[in-house]
Design a protein around this motif. Structure first.
Motif, PDB file in Angstrom:
ATOM      1  N   SER A 111     -11.199   0.771   0.350  1.00  0.00           N
ATOM      2  CA  SER A 111      -9.891  -0.216   0.288  1.00  0.00           C
ATOM      3  C   SER A 111     -10.107  -1.593   0.852  1.00  0.00           C
ATOM      4  O   SER A 111     -10.719  -1.708   1.889  1.00  0.00           O
ATOM      5  CB  SER A 111      -8.907   0.628   0.983  1.00  0.00           C
ATOM      6  OG  SER A 111      -8.488   1.695   0.169  1.00  0.00           O
ATOM      7  N   TRP A 135       1.524   6.920 -12.707  1.00  0.00           N
ATOM      8  CA  TRP A 135       1.191   6.615 -11.123  1.00  0.00           C
ATOM      9  C   TRP A 135       1.832   7.905 -10.362  1.00  0.00           C
ATOM     10  O   TRP A 135       0.835   8.753  -9.719  1.00  0.00           O
ATOM     11  CB  TRP A 135       1.734   5.588 -10.420  1.00  0.00           C
ATOM     12  CG  TRP A 135       0.791   5.264  -9.103  1.00  0.00           C
ATOM     13  CD1 TRP A 135       0.938   5.353  -7.819  1.00  0.00           C
ATOM     14  CD2 TRP A 135      -0.356   4.219  -9.233  1.00  0.00           C
ATOM     15  NE1 TRP A 135       0.086   5.027  -7.155  1.00  0.00           N
ATOM     16  CE2 TRP A 135      -0.790   4.330  -7.933  1.00  0.00           C
ATOM     17  CE3 TRP A 135      -0.957   3.508 -10.139  1.00  0.00           C
ATOM     18  CZ2 TRP A 135      -1.853   3.408  -7.544  1.00  0.00           C
ATOM     19  CZ3 TRP A 135      -2.430   2.887  -9.729  1.00  0.00           C
ATOM     20  CH2 TRP A 135      -2.532   2.856  -8.597  1.00  0.00           C
ATOM     21  N   SER A 160      -3.862   3.005  -2.210  1.00  0.00           N
ATOM     22  CA  SER A 160      -3.168   3.523  -0.987  1.00  0.00           C
ATOM     23  C   SER A 160      -3.577   2.798   0.287  1.00  0.00           C
ATOM     24  O   SER A 160      -3.038   2.991   1.137  1.00  0.00           O
ATOM     25  CB  SER A 160      -3.389   5.001  -1.109  1.00  0.00           C
ATOM     26  OG  SER A 160      -4.687   5.161  -0.438  1.00  0.00           O
ATOM     27  N   ARG A 169      -6.125   3.777   1.986  1.00  0.00           N
ATOM     28  CA  ARG A 169      -6.593   4.832   2.685  1.00  0.00           C
ATOM     29  C   ARG A 169      -7.985   5.135   2.443  1.00  0.00           C
ATOM     30  O   ARG A 169      -8.577   5.869   3.116  1.00  0.00           O
ATOM     31  CB  ARG A 169      -6.058   6.161   2.780  1.00  0.00           C
ATOM     32  CG  ARG A 169      -4.287   6.085   3.183  1.00  0.00           C
ATOM     33  CD  ARG A 169      -3.608   7.413   3.405  1.00  0.00           C
ATOM     34  NE  ARG A 169      -3.405   7.949   2.101  1.00  0.00           N
ATOM     35  CZ  ARG A 169      -2.375   7.833   1.501  1.00  0.00           C
ATOM     36  NH1 ARG A 169      -1.436   6.966   1.893  1.00  0.00           N
ATOM     37  NH2 ARG A 169      -2.258   8.757   0.557  1.00  0.00           N
ATOM     38  N   HIS A 170      -8.447   4.671   1.238  1.00  0.00           N
ATOM     39  CA  HIS A 170      -9.926   4.881   0.809  1.00  0.00           C
ATOM     40  C   HIS A 170     -10.881   4.201   1.565  1.00  0.00           C
ATOM     41  O   HIS A 170     -10.370   3.182   2.102  1.00  0.00           O
ATOM     42  CB  HIS A 170     -10.006   4.417  -0.983  1.00  0.00           C
ATOM     43  CG  HIS A 170     -11.317   5.240  -1.284  1.00  0.00           C
ATOM     44  ND1 HIS A 170     -12.572   4.420  -1.339  1.00  0.00           N
ATOM     45  CD2 HIS A 170     -11.565   6.424  -2.056  1.00  0.00           C
ATOM     46  CE1 HIS A 170     -13.306   5.032  -2.071  1.00  0.00           C
ATOM     47  NE2 HIS A 170     -12.793   6.010  -2.531  1.00  0.00           N
ATOM     48  N   PHE A 202       0.784  -1.234  -0.020  1.00  0.00           N
ATOM     49  CA  PHE A 202      -0.083   0.008  -0.180  1.00  0.00           C
ATOM     50  C   PHE A 202       0.935   1.247  -0.042  1.00  0.00           C
ATOM     51  O   PHE A 202       1.903   1.160   0.523  1.00  0.00           O
ATOM     52  CB  PHE A 202      -0.831   0.219   1.194  1.00  0.00           C
ATOM     53  CG  PHE A 202      -2.131  -0.966   1.163  1.00  0.00           C
ATOM     54  CD1 PHE A 202      -3.075  -0.863  -0.089  1.00  0.00           C
ATOM     55  CD2 PHE A 202      -2.356  -1.626   2.324  1.00  0.00           C
ATOM     56  CE1 PHE A 202      -4.109  -2.068   0.001  1.00  0.00           C
ATOM     57  CE2 PHE A 202      -3.474  -2.622   2.090  1.00  0.00           C
ATOM     58  CZ  PHE A 202      -3.964  -2.647   0.972  1.00  0.00           C
ATOM     59  N   GLY A 203       0.527   2.257  -0.794  1.00  0.00           N
ATOM     60  CA  GLY A 203       1.347   3.611  -1.033  1.00  0.00           C
ATOM     61  C   GLY A 203       2.255   3.549  -1.756  1.00  0.00           C
ATOM     62  O   GLY A 203       3.013   4.637  -1.949  1.00  0.00           O
ATOM     63  N   LYS A 211      -6.200   5.262  -7.505  1.00  0.00           N
ATOM     64  CA  LYS A 211      -4.907   5.767  -6.508  1.00  0.00           C
ATOM     65  C   LYS A 211      -5.501   5.619  -5.075  1.00  0.00           C
ATOM     66  O   LYS A 211      -4.791   4.923  -4.164  1.00  0.00           O
ATOM     67  CB  LYS A 211      -4.331   6.895  -7.012  1.00  0.00           C
ATOM     68  CG  LYS A 211      -3.832   6.798  -8.386  1.00  0.00           C
ATOM     69  CD  LYS A 211      -3.342   8.038  -8.920  1.00  0.00           C
ATOM     70  CE  LYS A 211      -1.979   8.642  -8.303  1.00  0.00           C
ATOM     71  NZ  LYS A 211      -1.325   9.533  -8.701  1.00  0.00           N
ATOM     72  N   GLY A 212      -6.528   6.092  -4.913  1.00  0.00           N
ATOM     73  CA  GLY A 212      -7.134   5.953  -3.291  1.00  0.00           C
ATOM     74  C   GLY A 212      -7.188   4.401  -2.668  1.00  0.00           C
ATOM     75  O   GLY A 212      -6.776   4.299  -1.938  1.00  0.00           O
TER      76      GLY A 212
END
Length: 314
Positions: free
Chosen positions: A52, A300, A46, A48-49, A9-10, A42-43
């Motif tokens: 996710s 990205w 990550s 963090r969405h 992630f990230g 992209k969220g």
């Protein structure tokens, strides 16, 4: 098969080998021709969405255009985890596909659906926009904002474009254009005095605070204040704002969200069918830059103002 894979992630995905999908009952394997690198992709990648997953090791991508097992060209939405759309093949529920009209290339169809679906759903399902109403688009200069202007006009609305980039605003087609500079508050209030029915907000944060203040300030003494549907879609300018209680009590303000969770998956797919069916006649324009999927890591980390459409190389 080759795919973009989120291993951590990230961190931007790696272009590498990934196991091929195998369809079960009610599913089909789609040969992917075009897929969009969008903010939600992209969220989700990550971690963090709000939607996710909890573990990495998956192919990102929430939608795309390709050929299904029966040879039909389709737009597909929400492929089955872990087989996202950023791969040579994706695994899709049969009920999560709609046909792509003739006259739309794979890449253009992917760009229009990705940039335009949020506003189409917001107008038709959440705000229930009526022909002849006035719409204000906050964040009008982004990819989704530009498509929102086009869909609003197609649906018969008068359109006000609001954004921070004055140069980009000048290039947009809108009835009124307001740059969010130090002098914008008076211009915003003038538009609300004239009458605004729907606000579509892709920004939130400080820009939303200014717009809501302009919409509600000094209106408490009025009676029969017209209904204002304020639809929140994105948070590029901040995740939180302060809302006074009297903004809601003393005006016709209605705060509405539109996105995954507030609209059913069935409605999202139906909206995608409607949007793509309208696209050839409406001549919707969703600018994009095409890149091979091998360049996913570079895309990205590039400028988020560019809409990238990634295409697998065969």
């Amino acid at each position: 098969m080759k795919a973009a894979v989120v291993n951590t992630f990230g961190i931007p995905p790696s272009f590498q080998d990934f196991r091929e999908p195998v369809a079960s009952d009610g599913e089909t394997v789609v040969e992917v021709h075009a897929t969009a690198l969008s903010p939600i992709v992209k969220g989700l990648a990550s971690g963090r969405h709000y939607a996710s997953g909890t573990t990495a090791g998956f192919v990102p991508g929430v939608d795309g255009v390709g050929i299904d097992a029966e040879g039909q060209r389709v737009y597909f939405l929400f492929p089955k985890t872990p087989f996202g759309s950023m791969a040579e093949k994706s695994l899709v529920a049969r009920e999560m596909m709609v046909p792509v009209p003739e006259g739309l290339s794979d890449e253009r169809a992917a760009a229009i659906a990705t940039a335009g679906l949020a506003s189409w759903i917001a107008f038709t399902r959440r705000a229930e926009l009526q022909r002849g109403e006035t719409v204000m688009i906050l964040g009008a200069t982004g990819s989704a904002g530009c498509m929102a202007l086009q869909t609003a006009r197609y649906l018969g609305a008068r359109v006000i474009a609001v954004g921070r980039d004055a140069a980009k605003l000048e290039r947009l087609e809108a009835d009124v254009k307001i740059a969010l500079n130090d002098d914008a508050d008076g211009a915003l209030r003038a538009q609300f005095d004239e009458g605004v029915d729907v606000v579509l907000d892709f920004a939130w944060g400080e820009p939303a605070t200014r717009v809501l203040r302009a919409a509600t300030q000094d209106r408490g003494s009025r009676t029969g204040e017209p209904r204002l549907r304020y639809v929140q879609l994105g948070t590029v300018a901040g995740d939180e704002i302060a809302v006074r209680g009297d903004m809601l009590r003393s005006t016709g303000l209605e705060l509405i969200g539109s996105g995954i969770g507030s609209v059913s998956v069935k409605e999202l797919l139906t909206g995608a069918r409607e949007l793509l069916a309208a696209a050839p006649m409406a001549s919707f324009d969703a600018p994009f830059t095409s890149l091979p999927l091998t360049s996913v890591a570079d895309a990205w980390i590039c400028d988020q103002g560019i809409r990238y459409i990634l295409t697998p190389v065969r």
